[in-house]
Design an enzyme around this catalytic site. Structure first.
Site, mmCIF file in Angstrom:
data_model
loop_
_atom_site.group_PDB
_atom_site.id
_atom_site.type_symbol
_atom_site.label_atom_id
_atom_site.label_comp_id
_atom_site.label_asym_id
_atom_site.label_seq_id
_atom_site.Cartn_x
_atom_site.Cartn_y
_atom_site.Cartn_z
ATOM 1 N N ARG A 16 -1.045 7.533 -7.605
ATOM 2 C CA ARG A 16 -1.804 7.405 -6.361
ATOM 3 C C ARG A 16 -2.598 8.691 -6.172
ATOM 4 N NH1 ARG A 16 0.547 3.046 -3.659
ATOM 5 N NH2 ARG A 16 2.805 2.834 -3.911
ATOM 6 N N HIS A 58 5.190 6.045 -13.347
ATOM 7 C CA HIS A 58 5.420 6.734 -12.083
ATOM 8 C C HIS A 58 5.607 8.236 -12.281
ATOM 9 C CE1 HIS A 58 7.795 7.463 -8.239
ATOM 10 N NE2 HIS A 58 6.763 6.802 -7.795
ATOM 11 N N ARG A 86 16.666 10.010 1.933
ATOM 12 C CA ARG A 86 15.806 9.753 3.093
ATOM 13 C C ARG A 86 15.868 8.307 3.562
ATOM 14 N NH1 ARG A 86 10.147 9.432 1.399
ATOM 15 N NH2 ARG A 86 10.477 7.197 1.515
#
Length: 712
Positions: free
Chosen positions: A380, A440, A569
């Protein structure tokens, strides 16, 4: 379920599915923690509104992807249970119940925040409360900015119900014409290009919703008609993309799949609670939505749009601006990244230290005549990305540039196709990775001709090459010239570009090849240390913990006496603190101003954590099956003593010390936060106010690092 009940179950059968927390329900618990920050009075009110907006945006994506997946399994007749023993239908029932509770909590939060905002001078105005001057301005605004864009649509046999795109928002109307008694139903889709919250003129900060404004001027859209009933609705569609393994052209396939995504099945229909029943039935019949998938709300629909109220007019109602520090080490070498990295490995802690150092690393590589090759992964990145611009500049300068562009980065596919074509036009070699794997890993490799021959420089990251998100995501950038780590990066690129499984990786582990067995081997080593009577501990930080094999290994470690502290998280499927199963495991989630995103794992290696003898790694991978088995990921050892100390004794220790933004996971899956700790130690505040981690040695001594709970 109490810890005692869980303990009884697992003592009889330690393979019971109840040793896991359901993944989908755990995600909803995470989004509830995000929503809780909207009620945190220690945050400025506009920042609390931002948390509310994020929670609604998160929920939209959850429905478009995860709920869509559950519904697809049910439609296909899949009854196989998840690792926690629930069928897709049972999971969907649980998700719907918790999602409705979450939507109700969002509405309560919105009402509270709207009142507080008004008290602070930021007002959302109902149409009836607009002043005469504002109405006159709105009339002009409507004619100039809205009327040319919106399209009123009558619905009758000659005008069928139109296609509403994913995320589409529309008004539905029941109209009558007094002159002849004619009645009709009509839709008014509102294009996403129009602002939802309209800022009214004047010094006072006043907004009006576009649907409120349009209600003032419906007679201009439907002349001669009167409104008998009206409502609003918004939809989420199935946004998963399926890729056929036999695809010959991945780019063309994705362009086609993206068009299909916009027309995916409607997964959720959100309507205003006071919509007339006949209009509601009309909409969900036309959209072919089941009653269980209709979500009435009494507040505004689409709270994600409320972020439009967060403007710069009232800076005192937002977080005080934070300017990231530029790494002192780079400054010491006059901004020469290569010279600084040659002198010693560097770790940079974003967003507390600027992501500009990563951009500068690639810009310098693009402009340095001695650099002959750059290899880069892109999962990204931002609009008008300086990373992509640097790669284009390098390619145009005649350097060998290889860009591994991942087309399967969800919701960024279109942008990545555009970047890929720009890079190809500049002369870069663009590779799209694997059909059945996502790339990734975050790796940038630069090869430079120097006096002693070719030298490589590598950047391994835990986060994306995205300068915008790097200002709010906590991540690590690790720069090194370690020859073995550079060779491993080259081997990894060869694997990604040529399907060539590396014969060996000298230091890193990579998914799907060796990352899972490497983690399991280190966990088993800690078990052996504990069984031999030596200190044994594991500290790890990640975004999600789902993988059953890894969780069971951690359970075995706990039972052997290994002390385990996890900072997770989001999703966590492990149950901590269950006697006989996981009493030596503690799990916390940190949710605050910055989004925790870095992945770190530390093994005591026979010593009490934190220890200079510990084995420390940074990674791009969460502990999920998709990361360990279906993605290309990295696990990178940190061996330089200074960087080792910074990652283990500063970053990890500080996260474990955090109280102010920490939620503690209970054995039954609940997260609790002691109100007394909200004014306690804050990891985010500490990192914002203390010297650069990659600063000069003397800088590291300026502030004491808080002591974390000792493992072992």
């Amino acid at each position: 379920m109490s810890p005692a009940q869980l303990a009884e179950i697992v003592s009889v059968n330690r393979s019971s599915p109840q040793r896991f927390i359901n993944r989908e329900l755990s995600w909803l618990a995470f989004n509830n923690r995000v929503l809780e920050e909207a009620a945190n009075a220690r945050h400025p009110v506009l920042e609390r509104l931002r948390f509310l907006s994020i929670s609604d945006s998160n929920l939209d994506e959850f429905f478009m992807v995860r709920v869509a997946g559950l519904k697809a399994q049910i439609a296909a007749g899949v009854n196989a249970p998840s690792q926690d023993g629930l069928t897709p239908a049972q999971q969907l029932d649980g998700v719907r119940a918790l999602a409705r509770e979450l939507v109700e909590l969002q509405e309560v939060s919105w009402r509270t925040l709207r009142a507080e905002l008004a008290g602070a001078g930021v007002t959302l105005v109902d149409a009836r409360d607009a002043t005469p001057d504002e109405r006159a301005w709105l009339s002009s605004y409507f004619l100039e900015q809205v009327f040319p864009v919106v399209t009123p649509l009558a619905i009758d046999p000659a005008h069928p119900f139109p296609f509403i795109p994913n995320g589409g928002f529309a008004l539905v109307l029941q109209l009558t014409r007094p002159s002849d008694g004619k009645q009709l139903r009509a839709l008014l889709p509102l294009p996403s290009q129009i602002a939802r919250f309209i800022r009214l003129p004047g010094e006072a900060v006043r907004f009006m919703l576009i649907e409120e404004m349009i209600g003032l001027f419906l007679d201009r859209l439907f002349p001669g008609f009167e409104v008998l009933g009206a409502g609003q609705f918004r939809i989420n569609r199935d946004s998963e993309i399926e890729i056929a393994e036999e695809a010959e052209d991945l780019v063309m396939l994705f362009e086609s799949a993206l068009k299909r995504r916009r027309r995916g099945t409607v997964i959720r229909l959100i309507v205003n609670a006071d919509m007339p029943e006949d209009l509601r039935d009309f909409v969900h019949d036309e959209l072919q939505v089941a009653a269980d998938d209709v979500y009435p709300v009494s507040g505004i629909i689409g709270l994600a749009d409320a972020q439009e109220m967060i403007t710069d007019d009232r800076p005192e109602l937002k977080f005080e601006p934070y300017n990231a520090r530029f790494p002192e080490r780079i400054r010491d070498f006059g901004g020469d990244c290569f010279a600084a990295i040659r002198q010693k490995d560097i770790v940079v802690h974003h967003p507390f230290e600027s992501f500009d150092v990563v951009v500068q690393f690639l810009r310098q590589a693009a402009r340095d005549p001695a650099v002959i090759a750059i290899k880069q992964t892109l999962y990204r990145t931002s609009d008008d990305s300086p990373i992509v611009r640097a790669l284009i500049e390098a390619a145009e300068a005649g350097k060998s540039v290889t860009a591994l562009v991942e087309l399967k980065a969800r919701f960024d596919e279109e942008a990545n196709i555009r970047w890929a074509r720009d890079l190809e036009r500049a002369g870069a070699q663009v590779v799209y990775g694997f059909i059945d794997l996502k790339t990734h890993a975050k790796v940038s490799l630069v090869v430079r001709r120097e006096s002693a021959g070719l030298r490589s420089y590598v950047h391994y990251g835990t986060g994306n090459y995205h300068p915008v998100t790097a200002k709010i995501y906590t991540d690590l950038s690790f720069f090194t010239t370690d020859p073995a780590l550079c060779r491993d990066a080259a081997r990894l690129f060869n694997f990604m570009t040529g399907y060539a499984n590396p014969e060996t990786l000298e230091k890193i582990a990579a998914a799907p090849l060796s990352l899972r067995p490497t983690l399991l081997r280190h966990i088993e080593a800690e078990i052996a240390h504990a069984q031999a009577g030596r200190p044994a501990g594991i500290w790890a930080k990640m975004n999600a913990l789902v993988d059953a094999e890894i969780i069971d290994a951690l359970y075995r470690a706990s039972q052997a006496g290994v002390s385990i502290d996890l900072v997770v998280r989001g999703i966590c499927c492990l149950r901590p603190g269950v006697p006989g199963l996981s009493e030596n495991i503690r799990v916390k989630s940190i949710v605050g101003r910055f989004l925790e995103h870095s992945r770190i794992v530390c093994f005591g290696n026979g010593h009490k954590l934190p220890s200079r003898q510990a084995q420390v790694f940074v990674s791009s991978a969460d502990w999920m099956p998709r990361n360990l088995d279906w993605r290309v990921e990295t696990l990178v050892p940190i061996e330089n003593p200074t960087v080792h100390q910074q990652v283990l004794e500063q970053i990890m220790a500080t996260n474990l010390k955090d109280e102010a933004q920490s939620w503690i996971l209970q054995p039954d899956g609940r997260y609790v936060r002691d109100p007394a700790t909200r004014d306690g130690f804050s990891a985010h505040r500490f990192f914002m106010t203390n010297p650069s981690l990659s600063g000069r040695g003397s800088a590291l001594k300026k502030a004491p690092i808080p002591r974390a709970r000792q493992a072992g």
